[in-house]
Scaffold this motif. Structure first.
Motif, PDB file in Angstrom:
ATOM      1  N   ALA A 189       0.824  -1.209   0.000  1.00 18.14           N
ATOM      2  CA  ALA A 189       0.000   0.000   0.000  1.00 18.14           C
ATOM      3  C   ALA A 189       0.858   1.259   0.000  1.00 18.14           C
ATOM      4  O   ALA A 189       0.471   2.281  -0.549  1.00 18.14           O
TER       5      ALA A 189
ATOM      6  N   ASP B 270      -4.119 -10.675   3.292  1.00 19.53           N
ATOM      7  CA  ASP B 270      -4.421  -9.242   3.335  1.00 19.53           C
ATOM      8  C   ASP B 270      -4.171  -8.758   4.748  1.00 19.53           C
ATOM      9  O   ASP B 270      -4.839  -9.173   5.689  1.00 19.53           O
ATOM     10  N   THR B 271      -3.213  -7.862   4.945  1.00 21.19           N
ATOM     11  CA  THR B 271      -2.887  -7.402   6.289  1.00 21.19           C
ATOM     12  C   THR B 271      -3.944  -6.489   6.875  1.00 21.19           C
ATOM     13  O   THR B 271      -3.922  -6.229   8.068  1.00 21.19           O
ATOM     14  N   LEU B 272      -4.884  -6.019   6.071  1.00 22.26           N
ATOM     15  CA  LEU B 272      -5.975  -5.189   6.579  1.00 22.26           C
ATOM     16  C   LEU B 272      -7.188  -6.002   6.980  1.00 22.26           C
ATOM     17  O   LEU B 272      -8.093  -5.497   7.639  1.00 22.26           O
TER      18      LEU B 272
ATOM     19  N   SER C   9       4.217  -0.995   6.107  1.00 21.32           N
ATOM     20  CA  SER C   9       2.997  -0.692   5.362  1.00 21.32           C
ATOM     21  C   SER C   9       2.163  -1.948   5.152  1.00 21.32           C
ATOM     22  O   SER C   9       2.669  -3.073   5.183  1.00 21.32           O
ATOM     23  N   ASP C  10       0.883  -1.745   4.976  1.00 19.48           N
ATOM     24  CA  ASP C  10      -0.019  -2.866   4.706  1.00 19.48           C
ATOM     25  C   ASP C  10       0.232  -3.388   3.296  1.00 19.48           C
ATOM     26  O   ASP C  10       0.728  -2.673   2.427  1.00 19.48           O
TER      27      ASP C  10
END
Length: 92
Positions: free
Chosen positions: A26, A89-91, A32-33
């Motif tokens: 991102a 997905d890190t989010l 960062s994600d």
């Protein structure tokens, strides 16, 4: 993908099983994600090299099939199931 050597051309000729991973960050920071797509089992079916007025680029066609992503890992064997696509997905 950029052509670095003949490894992918040889993989097509030998019918070698490969894996494919794509990570999209991102931002540019260290924490960062990001989102990652992993195809643990692919077989490249053709390769074309473009030597136009830029870097050498190779285009690969491939077929995906179920495979175990990391059979050597220390995770529990019950989690080592053949799959065609892994998404991280890190989010999420």
């Amino acid at each position: 993908m950029y052509l670095q050597d003949k490894a992918m051309i040889e993989a097509v000729r030998r019918g070698q099983n490969l894996s494919l991973s794509l990570r999209m960050d991102a931002e540019t920071g260290d924490s960062s994600d990001y989102m990652t797509f992993i195809l643990p089992g692919i077989k490249a079916t053709s390769v074309d090299v473009d030597d136009g007025a830029k870097n050498l680029i190779q285009t690969l066609n491939f077929d995906a099939f179920p495979a175990v992503y990391d059979s050597e890992s220390a995770i529990d064997d019950v989690l080592k199931k053949p799959t065609t696509l892994i998404i991280q997905d890190t989010l999420a």
